[in-house]
Design an enzyme around this catalytic site. Sequence first.
Site, PDB file in Angstrom:
ATOM      1  N   ASN A  10       0.857  -1.187   0.000  1.00 57.45           N
ATOM      2  CA  ASN A  10       0.000   0.000   0.000  1.00 57.45           C
ATOM      3  C   ASN A  10       0.892   1.236   0.000  1.00 57.45           C
ATOM      4  OD1 ASN A  10      -1.929   1.965   0.377  1.00 57.45           O
ATOM      5  ND2 ASN A  10      -2.543   1.305   2.421  1.00 57.45           N
ATOM      6  N   LYS A  12       0.051   4.226  -0.295  1.00 58.67           N
ATOM      7  CA  LYS A  12      -0.618   5.363   0.347  1.00 58.67           C
ATOM      8  C   LYS A  12      -0.410   6.638  -0.494  1.00 58.67           C
ATOM      9  CE  LYS A  12      -0.404   3.002   4.759  1.00 58.67           C
ATOM     10  NZ  LYS A  12      -0.312   3.104   6.237  1.00 58.67           N
ATOM     11  N   HIS A  94      -9.595   0.639   4.752  1.00 59.73           N
ATOM     12  CA  HIS A  94      -8.330   0.847   5.465  1.00 59.73           C
ATOM     13  C   HIS A  94      -8.571   1.759   6.669  1.00 59.73           C
ATOM     14  CE1 HIS A  94      -4.228   2.064   6.386  1.00 59.73           C
ATOM     15  NE2 HIS A  94      -3.845   0.980   5.764  1.00 59.73           N
ATOM     16  N   GLU A  96      -7.102   4.210   7.783  1.00 61.21           N
ATOM     17  CA  GLU A  96      -6.995   5.652   7.498  1.00 61.21           C
ATOM     18  C   GLU A  96      -8.281   6.170   6.855  1.00 61.21           C
ATOM     19  OE1 GLU A  96      -2.316   4.844   7.381  1.00 61.21           O
ATOM     20  OE2 GLU A  96      -3.326   5.103   5.453  1.00 61.21           O
ATOM     21  N   GLU A 164      -5.419  -5.467  10.276  1.00 68.74           N
ATOM     22  CA  GLU A 164      -4.414  -4.446  10.572  1.00 68.74           C
ATOM     23  C   GLU A 164      -4.740  -3.788  11.914  1.00 68.74           C
ATOM     24  OE1 GLU A 164      -2.352  -2.756   6.892  1.00 68.74           O
ATOM     25  OE2 GLU A 164      -4.288  -1.793   6.959  1.00 68.74           O
ATOM     26  N   GLY A 170       2.293   2.074  10.964  1.00 70.10           N
ATOM     27  CA  GLY A 170       3.178   3.233  10.875  1.00 70.10           C
ATOM     28  C   GLY A 170       3.776   3.659  12.204  1.00 70.10           C
ATOM     29  N   SER A 210       3.199  -2.294  10.244  1.00 67.54           N
ATOM     30  CA  SER A 210       4.658  -2.209  10.415  1.00 67.54           C
ATOM     31  C   SER A 210       5.380  -3.509  10.056  1.00 67.54           C
ATOM     32  CB  SER A 210       5.015  -1.750  11.832  1.00 67.54           C
ATOM     33  OG  SER A 210       4.467  -0.473  12.095  1.00 67.54           O
TER      34      SER A 210
END
Length: 247
Positions: A10, A12, A94, A96, A164, A170, A210
């Site tokens: 991904n 991003k 996702h 985010e 996730e 991150g 991560s």
Amino acid sequence: MSRKFFVGGNWKMNGDKKSLGELIQTLNAGKVDPNVEVVCGAPSIYLDFARSKLDAKFGVAAQNCYKVPKGAFTGEISPAMIKDCGVNWVILGHSERRHVFGESDELIGQKTAHALENGLGVIACIGEKLDEREGGITEKVVFAQTKVIADNVKDWSKVVLAYEPVWAIGTGKTASPQQAQEVHEKLRAWLKTNVSEAVANSVRIIYGGSVTGGTCKELASQKDVDGFLVGGASLKPEFIEIINAKA
């Protein structure tokens, strides 16, 4: 039943034609395990670019899409447009999208249904936040998210489930291989009970949060971890190491 290992990158909101072009050259030249399905999630403005430059052995995914084919939805893209660029996958739900842009479970479910109806494969993301894990409600959260996705899926062969944990994305914190395996195993049991045993055995449940060259091998060795959704490391040459985690 053996499930084909799946590694998604991904990207991003990162990269430009120069840096992504160099990354694509590295991937194309790299020695990658032929038994792994690899899909790169490019920013929508670079979908055409990524698809035209990447070797055919790599898939490409959009990072999001909307729930209808066309219309007055400024800034959105549809599965029909994604397919028109030769791209066959989309990442939906996702964290985010959920937590930065406020997308609801219901909207993610609607998007999933529409993407699948239009022949896209869906990488459907689920996962708990830190306060939810610390509050002991990880299962409750991920089962609720999975249910909304499951209610919108007719053909599971086109779905990859990505677990996730939001607290690991991150942050440099990775769920331990045991923590990942525990949730993956519970998700598979949920699918067996609520969908079917055949789907539970065949659907790929991948881990994100991560993932690096250093953490990927032990994670990949877990029985119910069928691959990865990789963020930052997918923009680096070590992505090849992650693809080859099982080799």
